[in-house]
Motif scaffolding. Structure first.
Motif, PDB file in Angstrom:
ATOM      1  N   PHE A 150     -70.595 -11.210 -14.968  1.00  0.00           N
ATOM      2  CA  PHE A 150     -69.468 -11.502 -15.851  1.00  0.00           C
ATOM      3  C   PHE A 150     -69.973 -11.857 -17.249  1.00  0.00           C
ATOM      4  CE2 PHE A 150     -66.381 -14.602 -17.605  1.00  0.00           C
ATOM      5  CZ  PHE A 150     -65.279 -13.764 -17.721  1.00  0.00           C
ATOM      6  N   MET A 151     -70.994 -12.721 -17.302  1.00  0.00           N
ATOM      7  CA  MET A 151     -71.547 -13.095 -18.604  1.00  0.00           C
ATOM      8  C   MET A 151     -72.143 -11.869 -19.309  1.00  0.00           C
ATOM      9  SD  MET A 151     -73.207 -16.885 -18.156  1.00  0.00           S
ATOM     10  CE  MET A 151     -74.083 -16.628 -16.630  1.00  0.00           C
ATOM     11  N   ALA A 152     -72.847 -11.036 -18.566  1.00  0.00           N
ATOM     12  CA  ALA A 152     -73.417  -9.817 -19.152  1.00  0.00           C
ATOM     13  C   ALA A 152     -72.309  -8.898 -19.660  1.00  0.00           C
ATOM     14  CB  ALA A 152     -74.285  -9.101 -18.128  1.00  0.00           C
ATOM     15  N   GLY A 153     -71.196  -8.833 -18.938  1.00  0.00           N
ATOM     16  CA  GLY A 153     -70.065  -8.022 -19.370  1.00  0.00           C
ATOM     17  C   GLY A 153     -69.452  -8.525 -20.663  1.00  0.00           C
ATOM     18  N   ILE A 154     -69.361  -9.834 -20.795  1.00  0.00           N
ATOM     19  CA  ILE A 154     -68.857 -10.423 -22.040  1.00  0.00           C
ATOM     20  C   ILE A 154     -69.772 -10.043 -23.195  1.00  0.00           C
ATOM     21  CG2 ILE A 154     -68.575 -12.614 -23.294  1.00  0.00           C
ATOM     22  CD1 ILE A 154     -67.565 -13.825 -20.623  1.00  0.00           C
ATOM     23  N   ILE A 155     -71.066 -10.190 -22.985  1.00  0.00           N
ATOM     24  CA  ILE A 155     -72.034  -9.866 -24.034  1.00  0.00           C
ATOM     25  C   ILE A 155     -71.914  -8.401 -24.438  1.00  0.00           C
ATOM     26  CG2 ILE A 155     -74.497  -9.645 -24.553  1.00  0.00           C
ATOM     27  CD1 ILE A 155     -74.876 -12.170 -22.734  1.00  0.00           C
ATOM     28  N   THR A 156     -71.816  -7.516 -23.448  1.00  0.00           N
ATOM     29  CA  THR A 156     -71.717  -6.079 -23.731  1.00  0.00           C
ATOM     30  C   THR A 156     -70.446  -5.766 -24.511  1.00  0.00           C
ATOM     31  OG1 THR A 156     -73.006  -5.548 -21.757  1.00  0.00           O
ATOM     32  CG2 THR A 156     -71.650  -3.780 -22.686  1.00  0.00           C
ATOM     33  N   ALA A 157     -69.327  -6.350 -24.107  1.00  0.00           N
ATOM     34  CA  ALA A 157     -68.054  -6.080 -24.791  1.00  0.00           C
ATOM     35  C   ALA A 157     -68.095  -6.564 -26.240  1.00  0.00           C
ATOM     36  CB  ALA A 157     -66.902  -6.740 -24.040  1.00  0.00           C
ATOM     37  N   VAL A 158     -68.620  -7.757 -26.456  1.00  0.00           N
ATOM     38  CA  VAL A 158     -68.700  -8.278 -27.821  1.00  0.00           C
ATOM     39  C   VAL A 158     -69.713  -7.465 -28.634  1.00  0.00           C
ATOM     40  CG1 VAL A 158     -69.256 -10.304 -29.244  1.00  0.00           C
ATOM     41  CG2 VAL A 158     -67.925 -10.587 -27.151  1.00  0.00           C
ATOM     42  N   ALA A 159     -70.789  -7.044 -27.996  1.00  0.00           N
ATOM     43  CA  ALA A 159     -71.789  -6.231 -28.700  1.00  0.00           C
ATOM     44  C   ALA A 159     -71.189  -4.906 -29.157  1.00  0.00           C
ATOM     45  CB  ALA A 159     -73.006  -5.987 -27.814  1.00  0.00           C
ATOM     46  N   GLU A 160     -70.417  -4.265 -28.301  1.00  0.00           N
ATOM     47  CA  GLU A 160     -69.795  -2.989 -28.675  1.00  0.00           C
ATOM     48  C   GLU A 160     -68.834  -3.175 -29.849  1.00  0.00           C
ATOM     49  OE1 GLU A 160     -70.621   0.119 -27.656  1.00  0.00           O
ATOM     50  OE2 GLU A 160     -72.228  -0.971 -26.651  1.00  0.00           O
ATOM     51  N   THR A 161     -68.049  -4.232 -29.811  1.00  0.00           N
ATOM     52  CA  THR A 161     -67.141  -4.513 -30.925  1.00  0.00           C
ATOM     53  C   THR A 161     -67.928  -4.800 -32.194  1.00  0.00           C
ATOM     54  OG1 THR A 161     -65.488  -5.394 -29.396  1.00  0.00           O
ATOM     55  CG2 THR A 161     -65.273  -6.037 -31.710  1.00  0.00           C
ATOM     56  N   THR A 162     -68.975  -5.600 -32.075  1.00  0.00           N
ATOM     57  CA  THR A 162     -69.804  -5.929 -33.226  1.00  0.00           C
ATOM     58  C   THR A 162     -70.426  -4.671 -33.828  1.00  0.00           C
ATOM     59  OG1 THR A 162     -70.277  -8.109 -32.269  1.00  0.00           O
ATOM     60  CG2 THR A 162     -71.764  -7.338 -34.003  1.00  0.00           C
ATOM     61  N   LEU A 163     -70.943  -3.792 -32.979  1.00  0.00           N
ATOM     62  CA  LEU A 163     -71.553  -2.553 -33.464  1.00  0.00           C
ATOM     63  C   LEU A 163     -70.544  -1.681 -34.200  1.00  0.00           C
ATOM     64  CD1 LEU A 163     -73.847  -1.760 -30.435  1.00  0.00           C
ATOM     65  CD2 LEU A 163     -74.616  -2.021 -32.808  1.00  0.00           C
ATOM     66  N   GLN A 164     -69.320  -1.627 -33.697  1.00  0.00           N
ATOM     67  CA  GLN A 164     -68.289  -0.839 -34.380  1.00  0.00           C
ATOM     68  C   GLN A 164     -68.026  -1.380 -35.782  1.00  0.00           C
ATOM     69  OE1 GLN A 164     -64.847  -0.770 -31.839  1.00  0.00           O
ATOM     70  NE2 GLN A 164     -65.927   0.293 -30.197  1.00  0.00           N
ATOM     71  N   PHE A 165     -67.908  -2.686 -35.896  1.00  0.00           N
ATOM     72  CA  PHE A 165     -67.643  -3.288 -37.203  1.00  0.00           C
ATOM     73  C   PHE A 165     -68.855  -3.184 -38.129  1.00  0.00           C
ATOM     74  CE2 PHE A 165     -63.881  -4.746 -35.167  1.00  0.00           C
ATOM     75  CZ  PHE A 165     -62.970  -4.943 -36.191  1.00  0.00           C
ATOM     76  N   MET A 166     -70.054  -3.323 -37.588  1.00  0.00           N
ATOM     77  CA  MET A 166     -71.258  -3.175 -38.398  1.00  0.00           C
ATOM     78  C   MET A 166     -71.357  -1.761 -38.974  1.00  0.00           C
ATOM     79  SD  MET A 166     -74.061  -5.286 -36.117  1.00  0.00           S
ATOM     80  CE  MET A 166     -75.465  -4.801 -37.132  1.00  0.00           C
ATOM     81  N   ALA A 167     -71.037  -0.774 -38.143  1.00  0.00           N
ATOM     82  CA  ALA A 167     -71.125   0.626 -38.582  1.00  0.00           C
ATOM     83  C   ALA A 167     -70.079   0.947 -39.641  1.00  0.00           C
ATOM     84  CB  ALA A 167     -70.980   1.553 -37.383  1.00  0.00           C
ATOM     85  N   LYS A 168     -68.884   0.365 -39.517  1.00  0.00           N
ATOM     86  CA  LYS A 168     -67.808   0.640 -40.472  1.00  0.00           C
ATOM     87  C   LYS A 168     -68.007  -0.074 -41.802  1.00  0.00           C
ATOM     88  CE  LYS A 168     -64.215   1.464 -37.045  1.00  0.00           C
ATOM     89  NZ  LYS A 168     -63.028   0.906 -36.407  1.00  0.00           N
ATOM     90  N   ASN A 169     -68.674  -1.223 -41.792  1.00  0.00           N
ATOM     91  CA  ASN A 169     -68.829  -2.006 -43.004  1.00  0.00           C
ATOM     92  C   ASN A 169     -70.247  -2.557 -43.077  1.00  0.00           C
ATOM     93  OD1 ASN A 169     -68.610  -3.636 -45.226  1.00  0.00           O
ATOM     94  ND2 ASN A 169     -66.714  -4.617 -44.571  1.00  0.00           N
ATOM     95  N   THR A 170     -71.176  -1.728 -43.489  1.00  0.00           N
ATOM     96  CA  THR A 170     -72.581  -2.117 -43.506  1.00  0.00           C
ATOM     97  C   THR A 170     -72.869  -3.283 -44.455  1.00  0.00           C
ATOM     98  OG1 THR A 170     -73.062  -0.374 -45.107  1.00  0.00           O
ATOM     99  CG2 THR A 170     -73.421   0.151 -42.775  1.00  0.00           C
ATOM    100  N   ALA A 171     -72.056  -3.436 -45.488  1.00  0.00           N
ATOM    101  CA  ALA A 171     -72.271  -4.541 -46.435  1.00  0.00           C
ATOM    102  C   ALA A 171     -72.077  -5.900 -45.760  1.00  0.00           C
ATOM    103  CB  ALA A 171     -71.329  -4.411 -47.629  1.00  0.00           C
ATOM    104  N   GLU A 172     -71.263  -5.959 -44.725  1.00  0.00           N
ATOM    105  CA  GLU A 172     -71.008  -7.211 -44.016  1.00  0.00           C
ATOM    106  C   GLU A 172     -71.617  -7.219 -42.618  1.00  0.00           C
ATOM    107  OE1 GLU A 172     -66.858  -8.226 -44.142  1.00  0.00           O
ATOM    108  OE2 GLU A 172     -66.734  -7.794 -46.275  1.00  0.00           O
ATOM    109  N   ALA A 173     -72.540  -6.309 -42.360  1.00  0.00           N
ATOM    110  CA  ALA A 173     -73.131  -6.177 -41.024  1.00  0.00           C
ATOM    111  C   ALA A 173     -73.768  -7.470 -40.540  1.00  0.00           C
ATOM    112  CB  ALA A 173     -74.142  -5.035 -41.001  1.00  0.00           C
ATOM    113  N   SER A 174     -74.478  -8.174 -41.417  1.00  0.00           N
ATOM    114  CA  SER A 174     -75.137  -9.411 -40.980  1.00  0.00           C
ATOM    115  C   SER A 174     -74.120 -10.489 -40.623  1.00  0.00           C
ATOM    116  CB  SER A 174     -76.120  -9.911 -42.038  1.00  0.00           C
ATOM    117  OG  SER A 174     -75.445 -10.235 -43.226  1.00  0.00           O
ATOM    118  N   ASP A 175     -72.973 -10.500 -41.304  1.00  0.00           N
ATOM    119  CA  ASP A 175     -71.918 -11.460 -40.964  1.00  0.00           C
ATOM    120  C   ASP A 175     -71.341 -11.160 -39.583  1.00  0.00           C
ATOM    121  OD1 ASP A 175     -72.233 -12.668 -43.455  1.00  0.00           O
ATOM    122  OD2 ASP A 175     -70.612 -11.487 -44.372  1.00  0.00           O
ATOM    123  N   TYR A 176     -71.110  -9.872 -39.302  1.00  0.00           N
ATOM    124  CA  TYR A 176     -70.599  -9.485 -37.979  1.00  0.00           C
ATOM    125  C   TYR A 176     -71.622  -9.794 -36.894  1.00  0.00           C
ATOM    126  CZ  TYR A 176     -66.786  -7.059 -40.325  1.00  0.00           C
ATOM    127  OH  TYR A 176     -65.683  -6.762 -41.077  1.00  0.00           O
TER     128      TYR A 176
END
Length: 191
Positions: A150-176
């Protein structure tokens, strides 16, 4: 006379398979994989006896690629939270650098075509990193009562969301990146 196998061709086939699986899923035709690899379709079967073996090898190749990235600079003696953050950051680095391989690995992870033995090998390659959850639970740093899956699933889900936002807005990637880690740590950490 039998043809000699080339590591370069094998690598090209695996890279092409990652791209094809990322785009078309498990049904990606071997003809497409061969075309992208720059080889004849029959050449695939010189390196991989059948498509299932190719997919299992691709799964292991993805896991090994991820492991290599995660182990780079891994602080094995650091506090658990710091080690989790290192793994988090390296996963995001890998995901940004290898988007097709990441998507392919996600699809392969849930595929029935990946054998139990391949799954075991895919997890074994992570060594010390795989023990982070157990160590965190034993030391009280991670929440008790939550299954590791369950914990690994949470990490994976948040990681996928984070990667999507990082890719869309590279200027704010470190914030995401930072916000994503803070979110997972609040979800799995004990404090």
């Amino acid at each position: 006379m039998a043809r000699l196998k080339s590591e370069e061709k094998r690598t090209a086939i695996l890279a092409a398979a990652a791209q094809a699986v990322a785009e078309r899923g498990m049904g990606a035709p071997t003809a497409l994989i061969a075309k992208r690899a720059g080889v004849a379709e029959g050449s695939i079967f010189t390196y991989f006896a059948d498509k299932d073996i190719l997919l299992n090898e691709l799964y292991l190749s993805a896991k090994n690629s991820l492991r290599d990235t995660m182990y780079e600079g891994y602080p094995s003696r650091a506090p658990i939270e710091e080690r989790f953050e290192h793994v988090w950051n390296r996963y995001l680095d890998w995901g940004m650098a290898e988007p097709a391989l990441r998507v392919a690995m996600s699809q392969l992870t849930v595929s029935e075509r990946i054998t139990a033995a391949t799954r075991v090998e895919g997890e074994r390659v992570f060594g010390d990193i795989a023990g982070l959850f157990d160590e965190g639970m034993a030391s009280g740093v991670l929440r008790h009562g939550q299954p590791i899956g369950f914990m690994a699933g949470i990490i994976t889900a948040v990681a996928e969301t984070t990667l999507q936002f990082m890719a869309k807005n590279t200027a704010e990637a470190s914030d995401y990146r930072r916000a994503g880690f803070e979110a997972i740590w609040r979800a799995i950490g004990s404090a």
